[in-house]
Scaffold this motif. Structure first.
Motif, PDB file in Angstrom:
ATOM      1  N   UNK A 110      31.939  61.625   7.491  1.00 45.62           N
ATOM      2  CA  UNK A 110      32.502  62.640   8.389  1.00 45.62           C
ATOM      3  C   UNK A 110      31.515  62.998   9.489  1.00 45.62           C
ATOM      4  N   UNK A 111      30.241  63.094   9.134  1.00 49.88           N
ATOM      5  CA  UNK A 111      29.233  63.408  10.145  1.00 49.88           C
ATOM      6  C   UNK A 111      29.130  62.283  11.173  1.00 49.88           C
ATOM      7  N   UNK A 112      29.245  61.045  10.722  1.00 46.95           N
ATOM      8  CA  UNK A 112      29.191  59.913  11.655  1.00 46.95           C
ATOM      9  C   UNK A 112      30.425  59.914  12.557  1.00 46.95           C
ATOM     10  N   UNK A 113      31.565  60.278  12.000  1.00 46.04           N
ATOM     11  CA  UNK A 113      32.780  60.359  12.825  1.00 46.04           C
ATOM     12  C   UNK A 113      32.626  61.374  13.947  1.00 46.04           C
ATOM     13  N   UNK A 114      31.797  62.384  13.687  1.00 44.76           N
ATOM     14  CA  UNK A 114      31.596  63.411  14.711  1.00 44.76           C
ATOM     15  C   UNK A 114      30.572  62.994  15.752  1.00 44.76           C
ATOM     16  N   UNK A 115      30.052  61.764  15.605  1.00 46.87           N
ATOM     17  CA  UNK A 115      29.184  61.220  16.634  1.00 46.87           C
ATOM     18  C   UNK A 115      27.707  61.272  16.332  1.00 46.87           C
ATOM     19  N   UNK A 129      21.112  51.697   9.057  1.00 45.05           N
ATOM     20  CA  UNK A 129      20.940  52.508  10.268  1.00 45.05           C
ATOM     21  C   UNK A 129      21.654  51.912  11.485  1.00 45.05           C
ATOM     22  N   UNK A 130      21.782  50.584  11.516  1.00 46.44           N
ATOM     23  CA  UNK A 130      22.488  49.958  12.626  1.00 46.44           C
ATOM     24  C   UNK A 130      23.993  50.114  12.526  1.00 46.44           C
ATOM     25  N   UNK A 131      24.483  50.495  11.333  1.00 45.56           N
ATOM     26  CA  UNK A 131      25.920  50.712  11.168  1.00 45.56           C
ATOM     27  C   UNK A 131      26.724  49.446  11.244  1.00 45.56           C
ATOM     28  N   UNK A 132      26.221  48.370  10.602  1.00 46.47           N
ATOM     29  CA  UNK A 132      26.962  47.116  10.597  1.00 46.47           C
ATOM     30  C   UNK A 132      28.293  47.240   9.883  1.00 46.47           C
ATOM     31  N   UNK A 133      29.162  46.238  10.096  1.00 51.11           N
ATOM     32  CA  UNK A 133      30.513  46.308   9.522  1.00 51.11           C
ATOM     33  C   UNK A 133      30.501  46.289   7.998  1.00 51.11           C
ATOM     34  N   UNK A 134      29.428  45.699   7.364  1.00 48.18           N
ATOM     35  CA  UNK A 134      29.361  45.643   5.903  1.00 48.18           C
ATOM     36  C   UNK A 134      28.500  46.760   5.313  1.00 48.18           C
ATOM     37  N   UNK A 135      28.064  47.654   6.133  1.00 47.14           N
ATOM     38  CA  UNK A 135      27.253  48.760   5.617  1.00 47.14           C
ATOM     39  C   UNK A 135      28.105  49.884   5.046  1.00 47.14           C
ATOM     40  N   UNK A 136      29.373  49.919   5.491  1.00 49.53           N
ATOM     41  CA  UNK A 136      30.233  51.027   5.094  1.00 49.53           C
ATOM     42  C   UNK A 136      30.059  52.232   5.979  1.00 49.53           C
ATOM     43  N   UNK A 137      29.217  52.124   6.985  1.00 49.89           N
ATOM     44  CA  UNK A 137      28.933  53.242   7.888  1.00 49.89           C
ATOM     45  C   UNK A 137      29.093  52.833   9.346  1.00 49.89           C
ATOM     46  N   UNK A 138      29.969  51.868   9.601  1.00 48.85           N
ATOM     47  CA  UNK A 138      30.209  51.384  10.956  1.00 48.85           C
ATOM     48  C   UNK A 138      30.955  52.461  11.742  1.00 48.85           C
ATOM     49  N   UNK A 139      30.359  53.012  12.817  1.00 52.40           N
ATOM     50  CA  UNK A 139      31.037  54.073  13.575  1.00 52.40           C
ATOM     51  C   UNK A 139      32.396  53.654  14.110  1.00 52.40           C
ATOM     52  N   UNK A 140      32.512  52.386  14.536  1.00 52.50           N
ATOM     53  CA  UNK A 140      33.794  51.942  15.074  1.00 52.50           C
ATOM     54  C   UNK A 140      34.870  51.944  14.013  1.00 52.50           C
TER      55      UNK A 140
END
Length: 561
Positions: A446-451, A527-538
Motif C-alpha cells: 500500500x505504501x508503494x502504491x502511494x508512490x 529495492x529495484x522493484x523487479x516484476x518477480x520481487x512482488x513489489x513492482x510499482x507498475x
C-alpha cells in the motif's frame, strides 16, 4: 531458536511425547455415583480426592505417563498409554479399595543405609524401635481423643498419637488382656516359613524405591500379616510390619478435618458405626497397654500407610486424631477415612482401546493433511507475492522449528502429549501465521502504491501492520484460552497448541520477519522493484509521487530613483 534446539538435543527428548490416540493405549471414562445416605457427595473436593487416589493406583501399575482428570462435574477420564496391562488397570481404577486399621508390630526408618532390627530386639523404656531415640526428644505428635477424654502422657514415635478415655459404659481392659510389650512382632518358631519370609521381606524392603513402595502390602488380605511403607515426614519413609486388620473402612461412619476449639489446631474427627465402635474399642484398649511402637495402629489405604497414630487410652465410638496437621492434610485424611478409599463410587461408562497401529495411521493422516495445507499456502504465496514468498517461507520455517522444539521439551517438563486435536491446532496455526505475513506485506505494498520507495515503505508500513497483527493474534489467543479453560481432555490439546503457536507468531513476526524484511529491502532485487520481487510499482498500480510546483515570482519593474 538455537538455544531451544540445543536444549532439546542436550535433554535427549528429540521427539514430542505422543498422546494415547497417536501412540496407542486405553481411555476409561468413569461416572460418579452418589452413595446411599450421602446425596451431596459429588462435589469438586471429592472429585479431586478421587482423581488423586486413582492416579496413585494407576502409577502403582508402573505407568509413568497416565492422565487422570475430571470431565464436567461427574466424570473422570483415565488415559493409560500403551505398554500397560489395560485389563488390570480397568479393574483397579474405579474400584473402591479397602481401607484397614492394622496394629503396628514393627516400624523402622527405611532407606539404603537404615539398620534392620534384630528379631529379638526389645526397645528400652523411653526409646522407639527406630534406632533408640528417646521419646522425650520426639516432636509433638497427633492425637485421637474420645468422648470424656482424659489426656495422658505418652510418647509418639511416628509423629501422631491417639488419646481418649473410656465412656461410662466402656469396660476397662483387664491386666489379663495385656499382651507382652515388645518393639518387634511376637516371637514365633524359627521353623515357621511364613514368618521367616516376612522377616526377609522386611529386611530387604527399601521404601525409598517407588516400585518397592507401591508393591509392598499390595493386594494383601485383611487376615494377612504384611509389610508396608509409609511417610510421616515429606521426603522420608518408614517401613512397617503390620498385623491382621481388625477394623475396616466400612466401620467408619464419618470423618472430617476440623479445628480444635481449645487448641486452635487442625484435627481429624472420626465417628464409627455401632459394630465398628466395638471393634475399635477392642483394638485401642489392647494397644493402649503396649509400649511403642506396638501401641500404634496403621491406617492403610491400598497397601500404603497413610497415618500411624499411637494409642494412649481405649476409645469407643468417637475419636480424634490431632498433631502436626495442616488444613489440607487434615481434610485429605478425613476424606480417606470417611469414604473408605474413593470418596465416591464410579460406574464405568466406556473403555476405548487405541492400538499403536491405528495411532500411527492417524498421525500419518494428520501429517499428510498438514503437508497439503502447507503446500497450498506456499503455492498461494509464490503466485501472489513472488519474491516476498521467500521471506514468508523462511518465517514459516522458523515458526515450525520453534513449535517442534517447544513441544518436544514440554513433554518431560509438564507432561504435554501431542494428540490428534493438537496436530489439528498446529495445522490451523499455519494459516494464522501466514495471515500475519500477508498483513505486513499488504501494508508495504500500500505504501508503494502511494508512490513511496521500498525502504521508507517498509518502515512506514510496520506500525500499522503491527497493530493489526497484535489485535488479530490477541483474538486468536483469547479464543484458545477460553477453549482450554472450559473444555477437558483432547480438546484442550487443540486449544493449547493453538495458543502456543499464536504466541510464537508474535515472536516470529517481531523478531524475524520484520528484521528480515528490512534487510531484504536493502538488496537490489527488492529495492529495484523487479516484476518477480512482488513489489513492482507498475504491477501494483503505484501513483506517481506528488511533487509541489515551484512558484516563480514575476519580475518587478525597477523603481525610479
Amino acid at each position: 531458536m538455537i538455544a531451544l534446539v540445543g536444549g532439546m538435543f542436550l535433554s535427549g527428548h528429540t521427539t514430542p511425547r505422543l498422546g494415547i490416540d497417536l501412540a496407542g493405549g486405553t481411555s476409561i471414562t468413569l461416572e460418579a455415583q452418589n452413595q446411599p445416605g450421602k446425596p451431596n457427595a459429588i462435589n469438586p473436593t471429592n472429585m479431586d480426592t478421587a482423581v488423586g487416589i486413582i492416579e496413585r493406583r494407576v502409577n502403582g501399575l508402573g505407568v509413568s505417563e497416565a492422565e487422570v482428570q475430571t470431565q464436567g462435574s461427574k466424570n473422570i477420564i483415565v488415559n493409560i498409554p500403551k505398554g500397560t496391562n489395560s485389563k488390570q488397570a480397568q479393574e483397579q481404577v474405579g474400584t473402591t479399595a479397602q481401607l484397614y486399621f492394622r496394629p503396628v508390630l514393627t516400624v523402622q526408618a527405611s532407606g539404603p543405609e537404615a539398620p534392620t532390627p534384630s528379631g529379638s530386639a526389645t526397645p528400652k523404656p523411653g526409646e522407639s524401635a527406630q534406632g533408640g531415640e528417646k521419646e522425650k526428644d520426639k516432636p509433638a505428635g497427633e492425637e485421637a481423643t474420645g468422648t470424656e477424654a482424659t489426656p495422658s502422657a505418652s510418647a509418639t514415635t511416628q509423629g501422631r498419637a491417639v488419646t481418649g478415655a473410656l465412656t461410662k459404659d466402656d469396660p476397662t481392659p483387664g491386666a489379663s488382656d495385656k499382651p507382652k510389650a515388645s518393639g518387634t512382632p511376637p516371637a514365633t518358631p524359627p521353623a515357621d516359613p511364613a514368618t521367616a519370609k516376612l522377616q526377609k521381606e522386611f529386611a530387604e524392603l527399601d521404601c525409598t524405591d517407588p516400585k518397592q513402595r507401591t508393591e509392598a502390602g499390595k493386594n494383601a488380605k485383611a487376615t494377612d500379616t504384611i509389610v508396608a511403607c509409609g511417610s510421616n515426614v515429606p521426603g522420608s519413609y518408614e517401613k512397617y510390619i503390620l498385623g491382621p486388620a481388625e477394623v475396616s473402612g466400612s466401620d467408619v461412619d464419618d470423618a472430617k478435618g476440623a479445628i480444635d476449639q481449645q487448641t486452635g489446631e487442625w484435627i481429624v474427627s472420626m465417628e464409627f458405626t455401632s459394630a465398628g465402635a466395638k471393634k475399635f474399642q477392642t483394638i485401642t484398649g489392647r494397644l493402649s497397654q503396649q509400649q511403642p511402637p506396638m501401641n500404634q495402629f496403621a491406617i492403610v489405604l491400598d497397601g500404603e500407610v497413610v497415618s500411624a497414630p499411637s494409642v494412649r487410652t481405649a476409645l469407643s465410638k468417637n475419636a480424634q486424631i490431632s498433631g502436626n496437621f495442616t488444613q489440607q492434610s487434615a481434610e485429605d485424611l478425613g476424606n480417606i477415612l470417611s469414604y473408605g478409599a474413593l470418596p465416591l463410587t464410579f460406574k464405568e461408562v466406556s473403555v476405548t482401546t487405541v492400538t499403536a497401529a491405528l495411532g500411527s495411521e492417524q498421525l500419518k493422516g494428520g501429517l499428510i493433511a498438514g503437508a497439503i495445507g502447507l503446500a497450498l499456502v506456499v503455492v498461494y504465496l509464490v503466485v501472489y507475492y513472488r519474491g516476498l514468498a521467500f521471506i514468508a517461507l523462511l518465517s514459516l520455517l522458523v515458526s515450525g522449528v520453534l513449535t517442534y522444539t517447544i513441544m518436544a521439551l514440554l513433554g518431560p517438563a509438564i507432561g504435554f502429549a501431542l494428540n490428534l486435536p493438537a496436530v489439528c491446532g498446529a495445522i490451523v496455526a499455519i494459516g494464522i501465521t501466514a495471515d500475519s505475513f500477508i498483513v505486513y506485506f499488504e501494508r508495504v505494498r500500500d505504501e508503494i502504491r502511494e508512490g513511496r520507495t521500498l525502504r521508507p515503505a517498509i518502515e512506514r508500513a510496520w506500525p500499522r501492520a503491527r497493530r493489526t497483527i497484535l489485535v488479530s493474534d490477541f483474538v486468536s489467543f483469547l479464543a484458545a484460552a477460553v477453549l482450554f479453560i472450559v473444555t477437558v481432555g483432547k480438546v484442550q490439546g487443540f486449544a493449547f497448541t493453538l495458543g502456543l503457536t499464536t504466541l510464537l507468531d508474535v515472536v516470529v513476526v517481531f523478531f524475524f520477519t520484520k528484521p528480515l524484511m528490512t534487510l531484504m529491502g536493502r538488496t537490489k532485487f527488492f529495492s529495484r522493484g523487479g516484476s518477480w520481487s512482488g513489489l513492482d510499482p507498475k504491477r501494483l498500480g503505484a501513483q506517481p509521487p506528488l511533487r509541489r510546483s515551484r512558484r516563480v515570482n514575476a519580475p518587478t519593474e525597477p523603481k525610479e530613483a
